[in-house]
Design a protein around this motif. Sequence first.
Motif, PDB file in Angstrom:
ATOM      1  N   THR A 147      35.578  -3.764 -33.721  1.00 16.68           N
ATOM      2  CA  THR A 147      35.474  -3.904 -32.269  1.00 16.68           C
ATOM      3  C   THR A 147      35.569  -2.533 -31.601  1.00 16.68           C
ATOM      4  O   THR A 147      34.797  -2.210 -30.694  1.00 16.68           O
ATOM      5  N   SER A 148      36.489  -1.705 -32.056  1.00 16.97           N
ATOM      6  CA  SER A 148      36.680  -0.366 -31.482  1.00 16.97           C
ATOM      7  C   SER A 148      35.448   0.504 -31.679  1.00 16.97           C
ATOM      8  O   SER A 148      35.027   1.218 -30.757  1.00 16.97           O
ATOM      9  N   VAL A 149      34.866   0.451 -32.863  1.00 16.52           N
ATOM     10  CA  VAL A 149      33.665   1.248 -33.155  1.00 16.52           C
ATOM     11  C   VAL A 149      32.526   0.825 -32.232  1.00 16.52           C
ATOM     12  O   VAL A 149      31.838   1.664 -31.640  1.00 16.52           O
ATOM     13  N   THR A 150      32.335  -0.474 -32.069  1.00 18.45           N
ATOM     14  CA  THR A 150      31.275  -0.985 -31.189  1.00 18.45           C
ATOM     15  C   THR A 150      31.475  -0.487 -29.758  1.00 18.45           C
ATOM     16  O   THR A 150      30.531  -0.004 -29.118  1.00 18.45           O
ATOM     17  N   GLU A 151      32.704  -0.592 -29.254  1.00 16.40           N
ATOM     18  CA  GLU A 151      32.999  -0.173 -27.880  1.00 16.40           C
ATOM     19  C   GLU A 151      32.870   1.342 -27.716  1.00 16.40           C
ATOM     20  O   GLU A 151      32.359   1.813 -26.693  1.00 16.40           O
ATOM     21  N   LYS A 200      29.899   3.823 -25.429  1.00 16.97           N
ATOM     22  CA  LYS A 200      30.242   4.865 -24.450  1.00 16.97           C
ATOM     23  C   LYS A 200      29.884   6.266 -24.939  1.00 16.97           C
ATOM     24  O   LYS A 200      30.075   7.241 -24.210  1.00 16.97           O
ATOM     25  N   GLY A 201      29.441   6.370 -26.184  1.00 11.03           N
ATOM     26  CA  GLY A 201      29.152   7.692 -26.743  1.00 11.03           C
ATOM     27  C   GLY A 201      30.401   8.438 -27.172  1.00 11.03           C
ATOM     28  O   GLY A 201      30.419   9.658 -27.255  1.00 11.03           O
ATOM     29  N   TYR A 202      31.485   7.697 -27.454  1.00 10.50           N
ATOM     30  CA  TYR A 202      32.754   8.293 -27.870  1.00 10.50           C
ATOM     31  C   TYR A 202      32.828   8.379 -29.393  1.00 10.50           C
ATOM     32  O   TYR A 202      32.213   7.581 -30.099  1.00 10.50           O
ATOM     33  N   THR A 203      33.637   9.313 -29.868  1.00 12.47           N
ATOM     34  CA  THR A 203      33.944   9.446 -31.285  1.00 12.47           C
ATOM     35  C   THR A 203      35.391   9.014 -31.491  1.00 12.47           C
ATOM     36  O   THR A 203      36.281   9.471 -30.765  1.00 12.47           O
ATOM     37  N   ILE A 204      35.633   8.172 -32.467  1.00 14.01           N
ATOM     38  CA  ILE A 204      37.002   7.720 -32.732  1.00 14.01           C
ATOM     39  C   ILE A 204      37.747   8.794 -33.512  1.00 14.01           C
ATOM     40  O   ILE A 204      37.274   9.280 -34.534  1.00 14.01           O
ATOM     41  N   ALA A 205      38.921   9.141 -33.001  1.00 17.88           N
ATOM     42  CA  ALA A 205      39.771  10.134 -33.657  1.00 17.88           C
ATOM     43  C   ALA A 205      40.776   9.444 -34.572  1.00 17.88           C
ATOM     44  O   ALA A 205      40.935   9.840 -35.723  1.00 17.88           O
ATOM     45  N   GLY A 207      41.776   3.288 -26.012  1.00 15.63           N
ATOM     46  CA  GLY A 207      41.325   1.913 -25.860  1.00 15.63           C
ATOM     47  C   GLY A 207      42.295   0.983 -26.563  1.00 15.63           C
ATOM     48  O   GLY A 207      43.054   1.403 -27.445  1.00 15.63           O
ATOM     49  N   ARG A 208      42.257  -0.291 -26.185  1.00 12.75           N
ATOM     50  CA  ARG A 208      43.170  -1.277 -26.766  1.00 12.75           C
ATOM     51  C   ARG A 208      42.386  -2.509 -27.192  1.00 12.75           C
ATOM     52  O   ARG A 208      41.535  -3.002 -26.453  1.00 12.75           O
ATOM     53  N   LEU A 229      42.395   6.134 -30.299  1.00 11.78           N
ATOM     54  CA  LEU A 229      42.220   7.401 -29.594  1.00 11.78           C
ATOM     55  C   LEU A 229      40.800   7.852 -29.861  1.00 11.78           C
ATOM     56  O   LEU A 229      40.367   7.935 -31.023  1.00 11.78           O
ATOM     57  N   ALA A 230      40.046   8.103 -28.801  1.00  8.04           N
ATOM     58  CA  ALA A 230      38.647   8.514 -28.939  1.00  8.04           C
ATOM     59  C   ALA A 230      38.399   9.709 -28.029  1.00  8.04           C
ATOM     60  O   ALA A 230      39.205  10.024 -27.144  1.00  8.04           O
ATOM     61  N   TYR A 231      37.267  10.379 -28.263  1.00  8.78           N
ATOM     62  CA  TYR A 231      36.922  11.516 -27.416  1.00  8.78           C
ATOM     63  C   TYR A 231      35.411  11.604 -27.235  1.00  8.78           C
ATOM     64  O   TYR A 231      34.639  10.991 -27.965  1.00  8.78           O
ATOM     65  N   LYS A 232      35.055  12.374 -26.211  1.00  8.96           N
ATOM     66  CA  LYS A 232      33.647  12.651 -25.962  1.00  8.96           C
ATOM     67  C   LYS A 232      33.523  14.135 -25.658  1.00  8.96           C
ATOM     68  O   LYS A 232      34.284  14.679 -24.860  1.00  8.96           O
ATOM     69  N   ASP A 233      32.567  14.772 -26.316  1.00  9.23           N
ATOM     70  CA  ASP A 233      32.288  16.184 -26.082  1.00  9.23           C
ATOM     71  C   ASP A 233      31.124  16.311 -25.111  1.00  9.23           C
ATOM     72  O   ASP A 233      30.120  15.614 -25.240  1.00  9.23           O
ATOM     73  N   VAL A 234      31.281  17.205 -24.140  1.00 15.73           N
ATOM     74  CA  VAL A 234      30.236  17.489 -23.169  1.00 15.73           C
ATOM     75  C   VAL A 234      30.087  18.995 -23.097  1.00 15.73           C
ATOM     76  O   VAL A 234      31.083  19.728 -23.129  1.00 15.73           O
ATOM     77  N   GLU A 235      28.859  19.446 -22.989  1.00 14.35           N
ATOM     78  CA  GLU A 235      28.615  20.880 -22.887  1.00 14.35           C
ATOM     79  C   GLU A 235      29.318  21.424 -21.657  1.00 14.35           C
ATOM     80  O   GLU A 235      29.261  20.841 -20.573  1.00 14.35           O
ATOM     81  N   ASN A 236      30.008  22.551 -21.845  1.00 11.61           N
ATOM     82  CA  ASN A 236      30.722  23.194 -20.758  1.00 11.61           C
ATOM     83  C   ASN A 236      29.701  23.844 -19.839  1.00 11.61           C
ATOM     84  O   ASN A 236      28.950  24.709 -20.256  1.00 11.61           O
ATOM     85  N   GLU A 237      29.646  23.403 -18.604  1.00 11.41           N
ATOM     86  CA  GLU A 237      28.706  23.982 -17.648  1.00 11.41           C
ATOM     87  C   GLU A 237      29.267  25.300 -17.141  1.00 11.41           C
ATOM     88  O   GLU A 237      30.291  25.331 -16.476  1.00 11.41           O
ATOM     89  N   VAL A 238      28.576  26.385 -17.492  1.00 11.02           N
ATOM     90  CA  VAL A 238      28.994  27.701 -17.035  1.00 11.02           C
ATOM     91  C   VAL A 238      28.304  27.940 -15.706  1.00 11.02           C
ATOM     92  O   VAL A 238      27.083  27.907 -15.619  1.00 11.02           O
ATOM     93  N   THR A 239      29.102  28.162 -14.687  1.00 11.92           N
ATOM     94  CA  THR A 239      28.518  28.394 -13.372  1.00 11.92           C
ATOM     95  C   THR A 239      28.282  29.872 -13.181  1.00 11.92           C
ATOM     96  O   THR A 239      29.155  30.691 -13.434  1.00 11.92           O
ATOM     97  N   THR A 240      27.091  30.180 -12.779  1.00 13.16           N
ATOM     98  CA  THR A 240      26.767  31.570 -12.491  1.00 13.16           C
ATOM     99  C   THR A 240      26.954  31.781 -11.011  1.00 13.16           C
ATOM    100  O   THR A 240      26.456  31.018 -10.211  1.00 13.16           O
ATOM    101  N   GLN A 241      27.672  32.804 -10.702  1.00 11.90           N
ATOM    102  CA  GLN A 241      27.912  33.109  -9.309  1.00 11.90           C
ATOM    103  C   GLN A 241      26.922  34.181  -8.877  1.00 11.90           C
ATOM    104  O   GLN A 241      26.747  35.181  -9.560  1.00 11.90           O
TER     105      GLN A 241
END
Length: 189
Positions: free
Chosen positions: A47-51, A55-60, A111-112, A145-157
């Motif tokens: 169930t956890s893997v499906t959920e 969401k695009g999460y990786t289970i830790a 998640g639970r 416990l799960a996580y999602k990685d997102v590219e760090n948006e570097v803001t150019t000033q």
Amino acid sequence: DLATPPSELKDMFITEDDKYVVDCGEDINILVEVRGEDVVPEDDKETSVTEANAKGYTIAEYLDLTLLKEYLTQGTSEKIHETPQALTFVFDIPTGFLSTDKDVVRTFYVGRVHGDDNDFTWLEDKDTDPSTVTISTDKFSTYVLAYKDVENEVTTQTTPTVDPDNSQPDPNNNVTQPDATQPGTQDTT
């Protein structure tokens, strides 16, 4: 870690019958038992893997969270599956799961899975500390416990260009034209 104060636990779980047995010499403890993946049922994992995948999460990791009322003198305990009020828990993120890549922002979720029907719920993180997830829950069963990685948006000033004669930044990032009322300029009207 259980963040709910012990006095609130006592008020929540010690019944009138418990008060009587305490008066007769019984010691009662409220205990949270956290066990690892080896005791988590396979259907809870599925169930956890499906959920998580949805969401695009990786289970830790998987955890079994059990709340117990222990009668120490009798040597018995009673599992508490649901509580009348939510308890607050702080999950420390294991160091090995923290991102070391400066180009990645890793966000953690808890998640639970609860009950015979494997009801799944993602729980809100109650704090902003990136090394913990703080949740409130009133159900005790399988947690993930799960996580999602997102590219760090570097803001150019962009630094605005400034005309040395006018010393005013141009909001459009263009060179500022000299003000015709400034000395050394000509008004051509």
